[in-house]
Enzyme design. Structure first.
Site, short mmCIF file in Angstrom:
data_model
loop_
_atom_site.label_atom_id
_atom_site.label_comp_id
_atom_site.label_asym_id
_atom_site.label_seq_id
_atom_site.Cartn_x
_atom_site.Cartn_y
_atom_site.Cartn_z
N ARG A 53 0.85 -1.18 0.00
CA ARG A 53 0.00 0.00 0.00
C ARG A 53 0.89 1.23 0.00
O ARG A 53 2.09 1.15 0.24
CB ARG A 53 -0.96 0.01 1.19
N ALA A 55 0.60 4.89 -2.53
CA ALA A 55 0.48 5.06 -3.98
C ALA A 55 1.78 4.73 -4.72
O ALA A 55 1.75 3.97 -5.70
CB ALA A 55 0.01 6.48 -4.30
N ARG A 96 -7.29 -1.81 -7.64
CA ARG A 96 -7.57 -0.63 -6.81
C ARG A 96 -7.98 0.53 -7.72
O ARG A 96 -7.17 0.98 -8.53
CB ARG A 96 -6.33 -0.20 -6.01
N ASP A 244 -3.35 10.07 -2.65
CA ASP A 244 -3.49 9.07 -3.69
C ASP A 244 -3.83 9.68 -5.04
O ASP A 244 -3.54 9.10 -6.08
CB ASP A 244 -4.57 8.06 -3.29
N ASN A 254 -7.16 11.30 -0.21
CA ASN A 254 -6.21 10.61 0.66
C ASN A 254 -7.01 9.71 1.59
O ASN A 254 -8.24 9.68 1.56
CB ASN A 254 -5.35 11.61 1.44
N LYS A 255 -6.31 8.98 2.43
CA LYS A 255 -6.96 8.02 3.32
C LYS A 255 -8.10 8.66 4.10
O LYS A 255 -8.00 9.80 4.53
CB LYS A 255 -5.92 7.42 4.27
#
Length: 356
Positions: A53, A55, A96, A244, A254-255
């Site tokens: 994990r 990017a 993904r 990302d 992003n997360k």
């Protein structure tokens, strides 16, 4: 100061054995296990299940993966080999949907393949290997450059808050948002880092806290809902996060939880910086509204990290992997070519034109 974490290479190619070697990030911090993957299904699963994990790391894994998948082809002509290549590429691309580096790396490998037209099968395969190795090496240099630029925004002894994991294990080396932390450590900045736990997959707790502690950085782990109080208490002078995907207007995926941190930082007048390799900036994506947000299994919320279920059986869950931080909340976007400031529609394209 030496940084032992920099020696950890989370994605490696064992070409002699036709194997992709990945650090299984789902087992950290309790186990440090390197997976040896030979089948494309296993590579697909590793990307989807977040065993690899971050990017940049996903992009590197995809590049090595599509090379190894194509290497196994028994095609005797350029055209037949390209058909096999496209099948592997499309398969890995389905793992993904949000991280732009996945598609960027696969497309770059595709471009290299097409540039080798007229050469024999062995020459094309060798070129794909070379391209994948270049993607990894370039990412290491990109991360160091991002860290150098970001460090100019920070001062010694500052408290830095970060969310998720944008460290060395998410990249080829150094990380993105953590790169200035490591470079600052070497120069005696003595940063105090506050790492959000980052529910539900706990990348901050399992990964960021682990690698920073291993490197001797002063790190304090926070539950996600504690960010506000440490900001209010004056313990945080800047927020650094990775990403990302960045849209043309500066909206950033992003997360999950990142947008909430940005809102808090705005409220407390704390600068919020996004560390973004140019490969994550998608100028064809106009705004964050155009970014597809991946929804993940409910088990990640209810059972994955617990010995016993911590929610009622069959309760409905909503588990988006990412959220989008509005560009108005972002103080600057740090790339390997410099720092972009608002208006991002003007500054981001210029980042592609500048030299390091």
């Amino acid at each position: 100061m030496d940084n032992p974490v920099e020696a950890i290479q989370s994605v490696k190619l064992d070409d002699d054995n036709d194997t992709l070697i990945l650090l299984d990030q789902t087992l950290l911090p309790n186990e440090k296990v390197f997976l040896e993957l030979k089948e494309m299904k296993d590579v697909w699963d590793a990307i989807y299940e977040l065993k690899v994990r971050g990017a940049p790391a996903i992009g590197i894994a995809a590049a090595y993966g599509v090379y190894l998948g194509t290497k196994k082809s028994t095609a005797g002509t350029y055209e037949d080999l390209y058909e096999d290549f496209k099948k592997v590429k499309e398969y890995l691309a389905s793992s993904r949907p949000t991280a732009v580096n996945l598609f960027w790396a696969l497309d770059r490998m595709d471009t290299r393949f097409q540039n080798e037209k007229g050469k024999n099968v062995l020459q094309v395969k060798a070129a794909l290997k070379e391209e994948a190795e270049q993607i990894r090496a370039e990412d290491e240099e990109v991360c160091k450059s991002i860290g150098t630029h970001a460090l100019t925004l920070l001062k010694p002894e500052w408290g830095i808050l970060t969310h998720c994991n944008a460290g060395t294990i998410a990249t080829a080396k150094y990380g993105t948002a953590l790169a200035p932390i490591y470079l600052g450590q070497e120069q005696g900045y003595n940063f105090k880092v506050y790492a959000d736990e980052t529910r539900p997959l706990l990348q901050g707790a399992r990964l960021t806290a682990w690698e920073l502690q291993e490197a001797g950085v002063d790190v304090t782990l926070l539950c996600d809902n504690m960010a506000s109080i440490v900001m209010k208490e004056g313990k945080v002078q800047a927020v650094l996060v990775g990403c990302d995907r960045v849209a043309a207007n500066g909206d950033t995926a992003n997360k999950i939880g990142t947008s909430g941190v940005a809102i808090l930082a705005k409220h407390y007048n704390i600068p919020f910086y996004v560390c973004a390799p140019l490969s994550t900036i998608d100028l064809t994506c106009e705004t964050g509204e155009d970014i597809h947000i991946e929804l993940r299994p409910s088990e990640e919320v209810t059972t994955t990290w617990y010995e016993k279920p911590m929610a009622p059986k069959d309760v409905k869950t909503y588990n988006p992997a990412f959220d989008v931080t509005d560009h108005t909340l972002i103080s600057g976007i740090v790339t390997e070519n410099g720092i972009a400031y608002a208006p991002f529609n003007d500054s981001l394209p210029k980042m592609f034109q500048q030299k390091k």
